[in-house]
Design a protein around this motif. Structure first.
Motif, PDB file in Angstrom:
ATOM      1  N   GLY A   1      16.511   2.974 -26.045  1.00 20.49           N
ATOM      2  CA  GLY A   1      17.406   4.011 -25.533  1.00 20.49           C
ATOM      3  C   GLY A   1      17.036   5.403 -26.009  1.00 20.49           C
TER       4      GLY A   1
ATOM      5  N   ALA B   1      21.222   9.649 -29.934  1.00 20.82           N
ATOM      6  CA  ALA B   1      21.153   8.869 -31.177  1.00 20.82           C
ATOM      7  C   ALA B   1      19.767   8.248 -31.352  1.00 20.82           C
ATOM      8  CB  ALA B   1      22.238   7.795 -31.180  1.00 20.82           C
TER       9      ALA B   1
ATOM     10  N   GLU C   1      12.891   3.587 -22.821  1.00 23.34           N
ATOM     11  CA  GLU C   1      13.982   4.161 -22.027  1.00 23.34           C
ATOM     12  C   GLU C   1      13.852   3.674 -20.583  1.00 23.34           C
ATOM     13  OE1 GLU C   1      16.883   5.975 -22.265  1.00 23.34           O
ATOM     14  OE2 GLU C   1      16.883   5.683 -20.099  1.00 23.34           O
TER      15      GLU C   1
ATOM     16  N   HIS D   1      15.274   4.765 -17.870  1.00 21.69           N
ATOM     17  CA  HIS D   1      15.159   5.807 -16.845  1.00 21.69           C
ATOM     18  C   HIS D   1      13.803   6.505 -16.948  1.00 21.69           C
ATOM     19  CE1 HIS D   1      19.622   5.389 -16.944  1.00 21.69           C
ATOM     20  NE2 HIS D   1      19.399   5.398 -15.645  1.00 21.69           N
TER      21      HIS D   1
ATOM     22  N   ALA E   1      30.910  15.108 -20.911  1.00 21.32           N
ATOM     23  CA  ALA E   1      31.563  16.413 -20.776  1.00 21.32           C
ATOM     24  C   ALA E   1      30.896  17.453 -21.668  1.00 21.32           C
ATOM     25  CB  ALA E   1      33.044  16.288 -21.114  1.00 21.32           C
TER      26      ALA E   1
ATOM     27  N   LEU F   1      31.185  18.431 -24.846  1.00 18.52           N
ATOM     28  CA  LEU F   1      31.908  19.274 -25.801  1.00 18.52           C
ATOM     29  C   LEU F   1      31.587  18.786 -27.213  1.00 18.52           C
ATOM     30  CD1 LEU F   1      34.051  21.600 -25.898  1.00 18.52           C
ATOM     31  CD2 LEU F   1      35.713  19.807 -26.395  1.00 18.52           C
TER      32      LEU F   1
ATOM     33  N   ARG G   1      23.886  18.765 -21.396  1.00 16.41           N
ATOM     34  CA  ARG G   1      23.392  17.502 -21.960  1.00 16.41           C
ATOM     35  C   ARG G   1      21.943  17.223 -21.564  1.00 16.41           C
ATOM     36  NH1 ARG G   1      25.622  12.716 -24.101  1.00 16.41           N
ATOM     37  NH2 ARG G   1      23.504  11.939 -23.963  1.00 16.41           N
TER      38      ARG G   1
ATOM     39  N   LEU H   1      14.515  -2.812 -21.474  1.00 14.44           N
ATOM     40  CA  LEU H   1      14.632  -4.067 -22.234  1.00 14.44           C
ATOM     41  C   LEU H   1      15.459  -5.028 -21.390  1.00 14.44           C
ATOM     42  CD1 LEU H   1      14.338  -5.515 -25.097  1.00 14.44           C
ATOM     43  CD2 LEU H   1      16.708  -4.798 -25.433  1.00 14.44           C
TER      44      LEU H   1
ATOM     45  N   ASP I   1      26.615   4.863 -29.329  1.00 11.04           N
ATOM     46  CA  ASP I   1      27.621   4.183 -28.503  1.00 11.04           C
ATOM     47  C   ASP I   1      27.470   2.662 -28.582  1.00 11.04           C
ATOM     48  OD1 ASP I   1      28.601   6.632 -27.701  1.00 11.04           O
ATOM     49  OD2 ASP I   1      28.618   6.135 -25.566  1.00 11.04           O
TER      50      ASP I   1
ATOM     51  N   GLY J   1      31.028  11.231 -28.830  1.00 11.72           N
ATOM     52  CA  GLY J   1      30.136  10.359 -29.593  1.00 11.72           C
ATOM     53  C   GLY J   1      28.844  11.038 -29.999  1.00 11.72           C
ATOM     54  N   ILE J   2      28.668  12.308 -29.595  1.00 10.67           N
ATOM     55  CA  ILE J   2      27.364  12.942 -29.847  1.00 10.67           C
ATOM     56  C   ILE J   2      27.174  13.205 -31.340  1.00 10.67           C
ATOM     57  CG2 ILE J   2      25.915  14.951 -29.360  1.00 10.67           C
ATOM     58  CD1 ILE J   2      27.402  15.161 -26.637  1.00 10.67           C
TER      59      ILE J   2
HETATM   60  C1  FAD Z   1      32.787  10.920 -18.990  1.00 10.06           C
HETATM   61  C2  FAD Z   1      32.279  11.061 -20.398  1.00 10.06           C
HETATM   62  C3  FAD Z   1      32.499  12.240 -21.093  1.00 10.06           C
HETATM   63  C4  FAD Z   1      32.031  12.377 -22.410  1.00 10.06           C
HETATM   64  N1  FAD Z   1      32.234  13.556 -23.050  1.00 10.06           N
HETATM   65  C5  FAD Z   1      31.776  13.726 -24.310  1.00 10.06           C
HETATM   66  C6  FAD Z   1      31.953  14.968 -24.990  1.00 10.06           C
HETATM   67  O1  FAD Z   1      32.523  15.917 -24.451  1.00 10.06           O
HETATM   68  N2  FAD Z   1      31.483  15.076 -26.259  1.00 10.06           N
HETATM   69  C7  FAD Z   1      30.852  14.038 -26.895  1.00 10.06           C
HETATM   70  O2  FAD Z   1      30.475  14.179 -28.069  1.00 10.06           O
HETATM   71  N3  FAD Z   1      30.663  12.856 -26.267  1.00 10.06           N
HETATM   72  C8  FAD Z   1      31.099  12.677 -24.995  1.00 10.06           C
HETATM   73  N4  FAD Z   1      30.896  11.488 -24.351  1.00 10.06           N
HETATM   74  C9  FAD Z   1      30.221  10.407 -25.075  1.00 10.06           C
HETATM   75  C10 FAD Z   1      28.718  10.667 -25.172  1.00 10.06           C
HETATM   76  O3  FAD Z   1      28.191  10.843 -23.887  1.00 10.06           O
HETATM   77  C11 FAD Z   1      28.077   9.472 -25.866  1.00 10.06           C
HETATM   78  O4  FAD Z   1      28.764   9.222 -27.078  1.00 10.06           O
HETATM   79  C12 FAD Z   1      26.603   9.721 -26.185  1.00 10.06           C
HETATM   80  O5  FAD Z   1      25.853   9.917 -25.020  1.00 10.06           O
HETATM   81  C13 FAD Z   1      26.067   8.500 -26.927  1.00 10.06           C
HETATM   82  O6  FAD Z   1      24.713   8.681 -27.230  1.00 10.06           O
HETATM   83  P1  FAD Z   1      23.783   7.406 -27.451  1.00 10.06           P
HETATM   84  O7  FAD Z   1      22.433   7.951 -27.736  1.00 10.06           O
HETATM   85  O8  FAD Z   1      24.419   6.473 -28.400  1.00 10.06           O
HETATM   86  O9  FAD Z   1      23.804   6.631 -26.050  1.00 10.06           O
HETATM   87  P2  FAD Z   1      23.462   7.134 -24.592  1.00 10.06           P
HETATM   88  O10 FAD Z   1      23.517   8.601 -24.478  1.00 10.06           O
HETATM   89  O11 FAD Z   1      24.309   6.307 -23.690  1.00 10.06           O
HETATM   90  O12 FAD Z   1      21.943   6.709 -24.418  1.00 10.06           O
HETATM   91  C14 FAD Z   1      21.579   5.364 -24.276  1.00 10.06           C
HETATM   92  C15 FAD Z   1      20.238   5.334 -23.571  1.00 10.06           C
HETATM   93  O13 FAD Z   1      19.784   3.984 -23.540  1.00 10.06           O
HETATM   94  C16 FAD Z   1      19.202   3.723 -22.285  1.00 10.06           C
HETATM   95  N5  FAD Z   1      19.271   2.278 -22.075  1.00 10.06           N
HETATM   96  C17 FAD Z   1      20.383   1.520 -21.932  1.00 10.06           C
HETATM   97  N6  FAD Z   1      20.057   0.226 -21.786  1.00 10.06           N
HETATM   98  C18 FAD Z   1      18.697   0.165 -21.845  1.00 10.06           C
HETATM   99  C19 FAD Z   1      17.759  -0.911 -21.756  1.00 10.06           C
HETATM  100  N7  FAD Z   1      18.164  -2.178 -21.587  1.00 10.06           N
HETATM  101  N8  FAD Z   1      16.434  -0.629 -21.856  1.00 10.06           N
HETATM  102  C20 FAD Z   1      16.014   0.665 -22.031  1.00 10.06           C
HETATM  103  N9  FAD Z   1      16.861   1.716 -22.100  1.00 10.06           N
HETATM  104  C21 FAD Z   1      18.188   1.468 -22.025  1.00 10.06           C
HETATM  105  C22 FAD Z   1      20.063   4.522 -21.317  1.00 10.06           C
HETATM  106  O14 FAD Z   1      19.384   4.767 -20.107  1.00 10.06           O
HETATM  107  C23 FAD Z   1      20.328   5.795 -22.120  1.00 10.06           C
HETATM  108  O15 FAD Z   1      19.353   6.773 -21.880  1.00 10.06           O
HETATM  109  C24 FAD Z   1      31.342  11.309 -23.039  1.00 10.06           C
HETATM  110  C25 FAD Z   1      31.119  10.121 -22.338  1.00 10.06           C
HETATM  111  C26 FAD Z   1      31.573   9.999 -21.031  1.00 10.06           C
HETATM  112  C27 FAD Z   1      31.306   8.718 -20.290  1.00 10.06           C
END
Ligand code: FAD
Length: 394
Positions: free
Chosen positions: A20, A24, A43, A45, A55, A57, A107, A131, A274, A286-287
């Protein structure tokens, strides 16, 4: 990445694999690469940062404490000075500070900047590589329609709310632990310095938001428990609030909303971001929490590779982050236990007790522990003491 001929054909080998390329995963990969270890990010995508489902923020303190080495001008689109919180029957709490308390970020640009930093540190990033299964150190991948096998000593699962790694290696987590987030990007007229949070039955189990990018563009969204027609709820919310806007685009995704997971480490896997439910249950943000956790995960992985210390170290070292996340969850669970009238009462009581001035002085978007106890020290707020004690004592 090294290639070798294995029993199933050509195998790729990577010392550390991060699943991913979200914030994070990318940050964790950058920090592991900085320690001199070989790390590959997978990744699914083909472009980092797309699709945008957020969003955007982020608290100002969270961003500055993280020391990401990025220039805010490169990814911040607007600065936020306060919040207007509206109860189901329109009791309004307004908190406005003199300095920015949060930033609205792009973002796509943010993720791209983290991607470039990870590459610069020496991490490899395989885009369009998904994966599809995992057993211990074997990763089964799909890239350009072809299957591949990869072996890795350590796997960091930063694969988002639907984490395949978590679903494969941990007990299943039910839909009740997620909120469905839905968001429009709209054109209209907005106070660009203030976000709005709206509570009501249209957003059962969560809330709705207005986050301005400028005076004319905003992200209007809603979260609600799964199993409800989220777009319909959004329409109810928009009608009730009489928004006069033009919809430019829409997006929707899951937000993990539950107590943080305690078991984060498997035989050679770590859950992050996440995937590990490292989101604030009050707001879904969650950022910052995911980036905080990425630093801790990277350190544990590096210690494992350098000194053979157990990966389980991560579960101990993440405790301060989990403490804050658990407090967010307690607050969320309490809010969810109130019906609309009780929420109105809570807003009115808090307003009369002077919560707005208190939050202007002490509010913290990420770390509620920094202000919850202070409520008990303000005689004017003692009316809220039983509520505050609920969060302190658990
Ligand atoms: C509507 C909405 C609004 C939000 N607003 C906010 C906000 O205002 N502020 C804030 O802090 N947070 C916000 N969040 C939460 C925030 O988007 C997440 O907490 C953050 O993106 C998590 O980061 P991450 O790196 O853990 O996961 P992600 O950003 O979800 O990244 C995971 C990555 O893994 C990849 N992936 C998944 N499965 C696989 C696989 N099997 N093989 C290869 N790649 C894979 C995905 O394509 C993705 O690129 C919001 C979420 C939503 C849904």
């Amino acid at each position: 990445m090294i290639y070798k001929i294995g029993s199933l054909g050509v195998e790729k080998l990577s010392l550390v694999t991060v699943i991913g390329a979200g914030p994070a995963g990318l940050r964790c990969a950058e920090l592991i690469a900085n320690e001199g270890f070989e790390v590959t990010v997978l990744e699914e995508h083909t472009t980092v940062g797309r699709p945008v489902q957020c969003a955007g923020l982020v608290s100002e303190t969270g961003l500055s404490e993280l020391e990401l080495g990025l220039n805010q001008e490169d990814y911040v689109v607007n600065s936020i000075y306060g919040a207007k919180m509206v109860s189901p029957h329109n009791v309004v709490l307004k908190v406005r500070k003199k300095k920015p308390v949060a930033q609205v970020i792009d973002r796509f640009k943010f993720d791209q900047l983290l991607y470039k930093r990870a590459l610069k540190a020496g991490a490899k990033v395989a885009l369009g590589t998904k994966l599809i299964d995992i057993t211990e150190s074997s990763l089964f991948l799909e890239a350009k329609g072809r299957g591949e096998l990869m072996k890795s000593n350590v796997v960091v699962a930063a694969d988002g709310p639907n984490s395949l790694v978590r679903n494969t290696t941990h007990p299943k987590i039910g839909g009740e632990s997620f909120v469905h987030g839905f968001q429009y990007r709209v054109e209209g007229s907005f106070d660009k310095k203030m976000v709005e949070l709206h509570f009501g039955s249209y957003a059962k189990g969560f809330f709705a938001w207005v986050i301005p990018e400028s005076e004319t563009i905003a992200r209007i969204g809603i979260g609600a428990k799964l199993g409800q027609d989220i777009e319909k709820r959004m329409k109810v919310f928009m009608q009730e609030k009489k928004f006069d806007v033009k919809i430019l685009s829409k997006s929707s995704a899951l937000i993990p909303v539950i107590n943080p997971l305690k078991q984060l480490v498997g035989t050679n896997t770590l859950l992050l971001g996440d995937a590990a439910f490292q989101t604030k249950a009050t707001t879904g943000g969650g950022i910052v929490m995911g980036l905080n956790a990425a630093e801790i995960a990277a350190e544990s992985v590096a210690n494992n590779l350098k000194h053979n210390s157990p990966l389980k170290e991560y579960e101990n070292n993440i405790a301060p982050v989990n403490k804050e996340l658990a407090l967010h969850w307690k607050i969320r669970a309490y809010l969810n236990s109130l019906n609309d009238h009780k929420l109105d009462d809570l807003f009115a009581k808090a307003k009369n007790a002077g919560i707005e001035a208190f939050l202007e002085e002490h509010g913290d978007m990420d770390k509620p522990s920094r202000f919850v106890k202070k409520i008990l020290l303000k005689p004017r707020l003692w009316g809220l003491a039983p509520t505050a004690m609920r969060f302190i004592l658990g």
